[in-house]
Enzyme design. Structure first.
Site, PDB file in Angstrom:
ATOM      1  CD  GLU A 133     -15.385  -6.974 -25.954  1.00 30.13           C
ATOM      2  OE1 GLU A 133     -14.876  -7.851 -26.655  1.00 30.13           O
ATOM      3  OE2 GLU A 133     -14.881  -6.582 -24.894  1.00 30.13           O
TER       4      GLU A 133
ATOM      5  CB  SER B 132     -14.591  -6.408 -30.190  1.00 29.56           C
ATOM      6  OG  SER B 132     -15.052  -7.370 -29.289  1.00 29.56           O
TER       7      SER B 132
ATOM      8  CE1 TYR C  97     -16.898 -11.521 -31.750  1.00 29.84           C
ATOM      9  CE2 TYR C  97     -16.468  -9.195 -32.129  1.00 29.84           C
ATOM     10  CZ  TYR C  97     -16.220 -10.361 -31.434  1.00 29.84           C
ATOM     11  OH  TYR C  97     -15.299 -10.362 -30.444  1.00 29.84           O
TER      12      TYR C  97
ATOM     13  NE  ARG D 123      -8.687 -15.657 -29.258  1.00 30.66           N
ATOM     14  CZ  ARG D 123      -9.505 -14.607 -29.339  1.00 30.66           C
ATOM     15  NH1 ARG D 123     -10.776 -14.727 -29.025  1.00 30.66           N
ATOM     16  NH2 ARG D 123      -9.048 -13.451 -29.748  1.00 30.66           N
TER      17      ARG D 123
ATOM     18  CG  ASP E 289      -5.798 -12.122 -29.922  1.00 29.78           C
ATOM     19  OD1 ASP E 289      -6.161 -13.298 -30.097  1.00 29.78           O
ATOM     20  OD2 ASP E 289      -6.601 -11.179 -29.731  1.00 29.78           O
TER      21      ASP E 289
ATOM     22  CD  GLU F 175      -6.370  -8.781 -27.033  1.00 25.56           C
ATOM     23  OE1 GLU F 175      -6.762  -8.199 -25.990  1.00 25.56           O
ATOM     24  OE2 GLU F 175      -7.133  -9.100 -27.953  1.00 25.56           O
TER      25      GLU F 175
ATOM     26  CG  ASN G  34      -8.819 -11.851 -26.033  1.00 24.69           C
ATOM     27  OD1 ASN G  34      -9.213 -10.707 -25.992  1.00 24.69           O
ATOM     28  ND2 ASN G  34      -8.022 -12.301 -26.996  1.00 24.69           N
TER      29      ASN G  34
ATOM     30  N   GLY H 269     -14.545 -15.275 -26.518  1.00 25.86           N
ATOM     31  CA  GLY H 269     -15.854 -15.471 -27.131  1.00 25.86           C
ATOM     32  C   GLY H 269     -16.204 -16.950 -27.238  1.00 25.86           C
TER      33      GLY H 269
END
Ligand SMILES: Nc1ncnc2c1ncn2[C@@H]1O[C@H](COP(=O)(O)OP(=O)(O)O)[C@@H](O)[C@H]1O
Ligand SMILES: [Mg+2]
Length: 316
Positions: free
Chosen positions: A17, A145, A215, A254, A256, A269, A271, A275
């Protein structure tokens, strides 16, 4: 801002990433500079972390994603060097990057996460179909990602899915597919102080929220706050904070999730170094409660600390 001192924004790095990190980090750096903070770019792929100490950096903002950035390794190095850093500590970072470890913890606490199996080279699609039903998802345990992820729709598709996932990580999992809506919940803070920002619903073209849609295109729609009723919003916020705290996350993160057809949420999951590009979701959620990008970056930076020292005596 004199009270913050000299800041390194860690971005770039060596993970898959890297490109996203370059975008996140340069935006974070610009925001800090706009706030009058003495901040500089620092790419750990290009120079040794020891430079942080040698050049007098007092804090690090981690804008690295994936391996050697979000997985506890850089956090451990910063603990050793004594440089306070943003986000989760060593253990929480290492747990969160590993979807198998994460799901085992959630499951042990009764937090809802889709059924899963660890895949071995000898695992058979027919067996997994019996355990997880169809379709199911195959993904590398430690990647981000959506890289290396396949939705398996028939047992014969397993082998190719496994091969793809295992090209990203030796550890691969298969997970029951949740048919429904996709949500992400940003969390700021730590422990009893951790708070959820409004959930965002992600609507990707044909429900395919992949690397490209994440993205590089504008086809994905983001609804913030997610159009769900107040009671369910509260339930999802509480669940996300519980999921974050279960791993011991700090600073920001964050979560998900998927919301199935019966409006039941399922955790996917966390993060721990989300991002921070102009397409990114934590800034979008913060904006919904009146925290603009620059203020968010400063707030995260101000939470930088050494977690090991803060947590115990360690020394006589
Ligand atoms: N069990 C699942 N059911 C339905 N969709 C899934 C499932 N697991 C992953 N996905 C889809 O793939 C995306 C990426 O998966 P995720 O587990 O968040 O890994 P990462 O973001 O680290 O690649 C999710 O945002 C979701 O769109
Ligand atoms: Mg994800």
């Amino acid at each position: 801002m004199a009270d913050i001192g000299k800041v390194a924004v860690l971005f770039g790095g060596r993970s898959a990433e890297r490109e996203i990190s370059l975008k996140s980090g340069s935006m974070v750096l610009a925001a800090l500079n706009r706030r009058g903070i003495d901040a500089y770019a620092f790419d750990p792929a290009e120079r040794p972390l020891q430079d942080l100490v040698d050049r007098g950096f007092e804090r690090a903002f981690i804008a690295l994603h994936g391996r050697y950035g979000e997985d506890g390794t850089v956090q451990g190095a910063l603990e050793m060097l004594g440089v306070p850093y943003t986000g989760s500590g060593v253990l929480a970072s290492a747990l969160a990057i590993d979807k198998v470890a994460t799901k085992r913890i959630w499951a042990s606490l009764g937090l809802p996460t889709p059924a899963f199996e660890v895949c071995l080279p000898a695992s058979r699609g027919t067996q997994l179909v019996q355990q997880l039903g169809l379709p199911y998802i195959v993904k590398p345990a430690r990647e981000g990602s959506t890289l290396g992820l396949t939705k398996v729709t028939r047992a014969a598709g397993h082998r190719a899915a496994y091969r793809l996932a295992s090209s990203f990580d030796v550890d691969v999992l298969a997970e029951s597919f949740v048919d429904g809506r996709e949500l992400t919940v940003s969390v700021l803070g730590e422990g009893a102080q951790a708070k959820a920002l409004p959930a965002i619903e992600i609507r990707a073209p044909e429900g395919n929220y992949d690397y490209r849609n994440k993205y590089f295109t504008d086809d994905t729609r983001y609804l913030c706050p997610a159009p769900i009723d107040a009671a369910l919003s509260r339930e999802i916020a509480a669940l996300s904070v519980a999921a974050y705290r279960a791993l011991g996350c700090a600073g920001w993160g964050r979560v998900d999730l998927m919301l199935d057809r019966d409006m039941k949420p399922w955790l996917l999951e966390v993060n721990t170094s989300p991002g921070m590009t102009d397409h990114s979701l934590v800034p979008m959620a913060a904006k919904a409660v009146g925290i603009d990008y620059d203020a968010l970056v400063e707030q995260v930076l101000r939470s930088a600390c050494l977690k090991t020292a803060a947590r115990g005596k360690g020394q006589p």
